[in-house]
Design an enzyme around this catalytic site. Sequence first.
Site, PDB file in Angstrom:
ATOM      1  N   ASP A 285     -78.547  24.140  14.593  1.00 34.17           N
ATOM      2  CA  ASP A 285     -77.272  23.453  15.351  1.00 34.17           C
ATOM      3  C   ASP A 285     -76.132  24.428  15.049  1.00 34.17           C
ATOM      4  O   ASP A 285     -76.852  25.790  13.685  1.00 34.17           O
ATOM      5  CB  ASP A 285     -76.672  22.042  14.335  1.00 34.17           C
ATOM      6  CG  ASP A 285     -75.519  21.677  15.668  1.00 34.17           C
ATOM      7  OD1 ASP A 285     -74.632  20.500  15.353  1.00 34.17           O
ATOM      8  OD2 ASP A 285     -74.691  22.638  17.026  1.00 34.17           O
ATOM      9  N   GLU A 490     -67.066  15.751  17.375  1.00 40.07           N
ATOM     10  CA  GLU A 490     -67.098  16.252  16.277  1.00 40.07           C
ATOM     11  C   GLU A 490     -65.856  15.232  15.094  1.00 40.07           C
ATOM     12  O   GLU A 490     -65.615  14.081  15.188  1.00 40.07           O
ATOM     13  CB  GLU A 490     -67.621  17.190  15.851  1.00 40.07           C
ATOM     14  CG  GLU A 490     -68.274  17.388  16.808  1.00 40.07           C
ATOM     15  CD  GLU A 490     -69.271  19.210  16.821  1.00 40.07           C
ATOM     16  OE1 GLU A 490     -68.781  20.062  17.139  1.00 40.07           O
ATOM     17  OE2 GLU A 490     -69.332  18.910  15.728  1.00 40.07           O
TER      18      GLU A 490
HETATM   19  O1  LIG Z   1     -71.937  23.171  21.284  1.00 39.92           O
HETATM   20  C1  LIG Z   1     -73.458  23.558  20.457  1.00 39.92           C
HETATM   21  C2  LIG Z   1     -73.080  22.520  19.536  1.00 39.92           C
HETATM   22  C3  LIG Z   1     -73.725  21.590  19.644  1.00 39.92           C
HETATM   23  O2  LIG Z   1     -75.062  20.940  20.824  1.00 39.92           O
HETATM   24  C4  LIG Z   1     -74.096  20.036  19.111  1.00 39.92           C
HETATM   25  O3  LIG Z   1     -74.042  18.958  19.401  1.00 39.92           O
HETATM   26  C5  LIG Z   1     -72.802  20.172  18.398  1.00 39.92           C
HETATM   27  O4  LIG Z   1     -72.494  19.637  16.773  1.00 39.92           O
HETATM   28  C6  LIG Z   1     -71.371  21.521  17.901  1.00 39.92           C
HETATM   29  N1  LIG Z   1     -70.725  21.220  16.847  1.00 39.92           N
HETATM   30  C7  LIG Z   1     -70.694  22.644  17.392  1.00 39.92           C
HETATM   31  C8  LIG Z   1     -69.492  23.866  17.123  1.00 39.92           C
HETATM   32  N2  LIG Z   1     -69.188  22.723  15.580  1.00 39.92           N
HETATM   33  C9  LIG Z   1     -67.574  23.271  15.171  1.00 39.92           C
HETATM   34  C10 LIG Z   1     -68.174  22.571  13.319  1.00 39.92           C
HETATM   35  C11 LIG Z   1     -66.918  22.854  13.532  1.00 39.92           C
HETATM   36  C12 LIG Z   1     -65.450  23.759  14.131  1.00 39.92           C
HETATM   37  C13 LIG Z   1     -65.850  24.722  14.687  1.00 39.92           C
HETATM   38  C14 LIG Z   1     -67.861  24.366  14.989  1.00 39.92           C
HETATM   39  C15 LIG Z   1     -71.667  23.458  18.215  1.00 39.92           C
HETATM   40  N3  LIG Z   1     -72.451  22.156  18.643  1.00 39.92           N
END
Ligand SMILES: OC[C@@H]1[C@@H](O)[C@H](O)[C@@H](O)c2nc(CNc3ccccc3)cn21
Length: 602
Positions: A285, A490
């Site tokens: 991820d 999320e």
């Molecule tokens: O967008 C790409 C992936 C997605 O496919 C996943 O299901 C997901 O878990 C996912 N989360 C993020 C970004 N996560 C994030 C978490 C905290 C702060 C900034 C970004 C990107 N992605």
Amino acid sequence: MSCVYKNPNAPTEDRIKDLVSRMTLQEKVGQMTQIELCVATLDDVRNLSIGSMVSGAGKEPLEKAMASDWAETIDRFQQAAVDSRLGIPLAYGIDAVHGNNRFYGATIFPHNIGLGATGDADLAQRIGAAVALEVRASGIHFNFAPCVAVCRDPRWGRCYESFSEDTNIVRKMTSIITGLQGQPPVGHPKGYPFVAGRYNVIACAKHFVGDGGTEKGINEGNTISSYDELESIHMAPYLDCLYKGVSTVMASYSSWNECKLHAHHFLLTEILKGKLGFKGFLISDWKALDRLSEPRGSNYRRCVYTAINAGIDMVMVPYRYKQFIEDLISLVESGEIQMTRIDDAVERILRVKFVAGLFEYPFSDRSLLDTIGCKLHRELAREAVRKSLVLLKNGKNPGKPFLPLEKNAERVLIAGTHANNLGYQCGGWTRYWQGSSGRITTGTTILDAFREVMGEKTDVIYEKYPSPNTLSGQNFSFAIVGVGEEPYAESAGDNSELVIPLNGSELISTIADRIPTLVILISGRPLVIEPWLLEKIDALVAAWLPGTEARGITDVVFGDYEFEGRLPMTWFRTTEELPINKGDNSCDPLFPLAFGLTYKKE
Ligand SMILES: OC[C@@H]1[C@@H](O)[C@H](O)[C@@H](O)c2nc(CNc3ccccc3)cn21
């Protein structure tokens, strides 16, 4: 010597072997690297043999770009990849989790929880095929979908991305993969990736494994369970995905019994690749390797060592890719990571690219552009909305149902925060990672739908927050109150209170005290409905996050179609009793799993 790997008629495994034998370590590591569009350069994609690009969460791929601009940009990077020494094409990835949802004008389908309420595998497959067309129209080859999480606690911010708390419903809805990738031929080997052709995408079953089972539903948290529970509740849908030829699997940010999935050699390699026989590639991820150390991102070389040796094949870096490439090359040169591990990862990545036909058809097909938001897809989305609606209450007195509504009513009040808000209807992952409010794309709101359906003779009054004057003097036939959750994604959606936001209960109460009221709840999960409030309501419909086609709602509430939706999640009474799932000893919910009223007497 002829290049076997360039021969489309050569067996895939021969093409893989031939190409790997020609690759330098640098090129192999480049293929294992996925980078964000915003940091990518044409030179690096070509010279480093970058394997994949992503427009991920939180990043606007291209400001207010049309799909044709997107295809233009992606093709430019694809040309750079094809111009590399060995000409290995890119796989460009995006989260098209309920339509090609980053694009203005794309068809937005109900989020997975609404599809789970339909329980309709054939519908899911048809949606997958439609999404694949709209994704390929934008030049994108790789879709980070479906999420096959089994959400066991609605406090989880990603509850709506799950089809259900019930493993068997999730297993059934994996049919969406057959739409996204195409139907494998009879006898297709389990675990071997399959993509039918240019109108299909590389799909991604996520997030392996147990993402929906964390303590208190804390996102990226810890799933505490025996192996048998993990296998029977959370892992079972992956077998269906493998039988359907899913080409990629994304590892989960979460942990199992305190051990992070991205570091879990037993689950990623011994189980998924070994016992279950997965032959596609395992992708990390977003910045998940950075989360393997404290403070996050520190000691990155160690994180790379741990994740690649655990079985991660491609890393969604997505920004500091030069650091990743440098660290991984150094780890191989020092012997801390074996070349056999690198070759396994690259073989898997190439297998998916060959199977997906990217070597033969690396560029976008602009003839698909008119599929984006087309009438056929919107009709399909409207069907999905119809089938996803769950009728929780119909009338205050037995034998006196409130629905179906009368189309020629004299005067109707449409009210509430969610009655006229397309962004709210669509929820997270729509146009923007966290979603947004208002006319964020083209579509039909609840108000639009009622106005289209109600006869010319009907006086349709819309007030988001009706004034006392409106409520007291106008003798309405009935009121439609749209309330629910604002968009989130999320961890931003983690919530231990689960009350109807924006004073929804108070708004309902004020209106229902004076006018016969249908409440339409727009939410990514069950929410608290106090007994005193439920009593005041004449009818209650759970519409989940329906997307752009709200005519699907009026189709049913006016009786043109039957209610078919059944609860995919147990509807709790209070959050104190969470988690509460069918089969628990002390399971006494407000509405049980699979509950759903209908018009016909059952
Ligand atoms: O967008 C790409 C992936 C997605 O496919 C996943 O299901 C997901 O878990 C996912 N989360 C993020 C970004 N996560 C994030 C978490 C905290 C702060 C900034 C970004 C990107 N992605």
